[in-house]
Design a protein around this motif. Structure first.
Motif, PDB file in Angstrom:
ATOM      1  N   THR A 106       0.843  -1.195   0.000  1.00 15.74           N
ATOM      2  CA  THR A 106       0.000   0.000   0.000  1.00 15.74           C
ATOM      3  C   THR A 106       0.882   1.250   0.000  1.00 15.74           C
ATOM      4  O   THR A 106       2.100   1.178   0.216  1.00 15.74           O
ATOM      5  CB  THR A 106      -0.903   0.041   1.236  1.00 15.74           C
ATOM      6  N   LYS A 125      -5.294   8.341   0.869  1.00 11.71           N
ATOM      7  CA  LYS A 125      -4.694   7.474  -0.150  1.00 11.71           C
ATOM      8  C   LYS A 125      -3.786   6.399   0.454  1.00 11.71           C
ATOM      9  O   LYS A 125      -3.260   5.554  -0.278  1.00 11.71           O
ATOM     10  CB  LYS A 125      -3.868   8.310  -1.140  1.00 11.71           C
ATOM     11  N   ASN A 128      -4.443   2.767  -0.366  1.00 11.82           N
ATOM     12  CA  ASN A 128      -4.479   2.442  -1.788  1.00 11.82           C
ATOM     13  C   ASN A 128      -3.176   1.783  -2.236  1.00 11.82           C
ATOM     14  O   ASN A 128      -2.139   1.931  -1.591  1.00 11.82           O
ATOM     15  CB  ASN A 128      -4.686   3.702  -2.633  1.00 11.82           C
ATOM     16  N   TYR A 129      -3.235   1.091  -3.361  1.00 10.90           N
ATOM     17  CA  TYR A 129      -2.041   0.546  -3.983  1.00 10.90           C
ATOM     18  C   TYR A 129      -1.569   1.519  -5.071  1.00 10.90           C
ATOM     19  O   TYR A 129      -2.376   2.313  -5.592  1.00 10.90           O
ATOM     20  CB  TYR A 129      -2.315  -0.839  -4.561  1.00 10.90           C
ATOM     21  N   SER A 173      -1.069   1.371  -8.155  1.00 11.40           N
ATOM     22  CA  SER A 173      -1.800   1.344  -9.428  1.00 11.40           C
ATOM     23  C   SER A 173      -3.093   2.151  -9.381  1.00 11.40           C
ATOM     24  O   SER A 173      -3.669   2.467 -10.423  1.00 11.40           O
ATOM     25  CB  SER A 173      -2.116  -0.105  -9.824  1.00 11.40           C
ATOM     26  N   HIS A 174      -3.550   2.480  -8.175  1.00 13.33           N
ATOM     27  CA  HIS A 174      -4.778   3.256  -8.024  1.00 13.33           C
ATOM     28  C   HIS A 174      -4.511   4.751  -7.920  1.00 13.33           C
ATOM     29  O   HIS A 174      -5.442   5.537  -7.713  1.00 13.33           O
ATOM     30  CB  HIS A 174      -5.554   2.784  -6.788  1.00 13.33           C
TER      31      HIS A 174
END
Length: 221
Positions: free
Chosen positions: A101, A134, A137-138, A140-141
């Motif tokens: 993450t 955020k 999130n990973y 890629s997001h």
């Protein structure tokens, strides 16, 4: 006060007729808290110089001193520990680990050093870089600009003396590039970070406090 000093750096590849002088007697001095841009075209030697300053490559001759430490005299193990504690790196391609993450990516340098992150300081950085919401999130997001801000947060979290930034706006549009440079300037001032950035873009370089031009492995004043 001088925090970084490179003396008579030379980096040669090959020999005789095939000898390539990637760096040819380069001297650079950086004061504490400065935002320095090293500008040059592709193949000018700027990436080689940044790698030398960060101890990622070994000079043919000459040396680099950070604070009171001569990094070319360190063992690989000593240098690895020193880099984690005193140097933060921002890479052009972010180098975020896709299966971690945003939070895990940011705290990785601290945890690799066997420590726990300063959560108050971390959240201050995250808020300052507008990454609130955020963290789970990973990569890629995230947008390109958000990924670059996460990379900046990762470089700051261990409170290093120096941030070395390799073309940090190279993959960004002009608006996002301006925002990233503004953020670097503000983080330099707010967290008392010394920043050395390489770029091929004269307009980006103009935003730094000090500009150093390198061509054909030599510094040009």
């Amino acid at each position: 006060m001088t925090i970084l000093n490179a003396s008579h750096l030379k980096k040669y590849y090959g020999k005789d007729e095939s000898l390539v002088r990637a760096l040819d007697d380069v001297n650079v001095s950086v004061e504490n808290g400065q935002f320095v841009a090293i500008i040059g075209t592709s193949g000018s030697g700027k990436s080689t110089l940044l790698n030398m300053l960060g101890g990622l490559d070994v000079p043919t001759s000459g040396g680099v001193q950070i604070e009171n430490n001569r990094i070319e005299k360190m063992s690989e193990e000593q240098l690895t520990v020193f880099r984690r504690k005193r140097i933060g790196f921002i890479f052009q391609n972010y180098n975020l680990i896709p299966y971690l993450t945003v939070y895990e990516n940011i705290v990785l340098p601290v945890r690799l050093d066997g420590k726990r992150e300063d959560k108050k300081f971390l959240l201050e950085i995250v808020h300052f870089l507008e990454l609130d919401g955020k963290l789970s999130n990973y990569p890629s997001h995230l947008s390109g600009g958000q990924q670059q801000r996460a990379a900046i947060a990762r470089a700051l979290v261990s409170k290093p003396a120096i941030i070395l930034a390799d073309e940090p706006t190279g993959n960004l549009d002009s608006l996002t590039s301006d925002k990233v440079i503004a953020l670097l300037k503000m983080t330099s001032e707010k967290f008392n970070q010394t920043i050395v950035m390489i770029t091929h873009n004269p307009e980006i370089a103009q935003k730094a406090d000090v500009r150093i031009r390198i061509e054909d492995g030599k510094i040009h004043v």
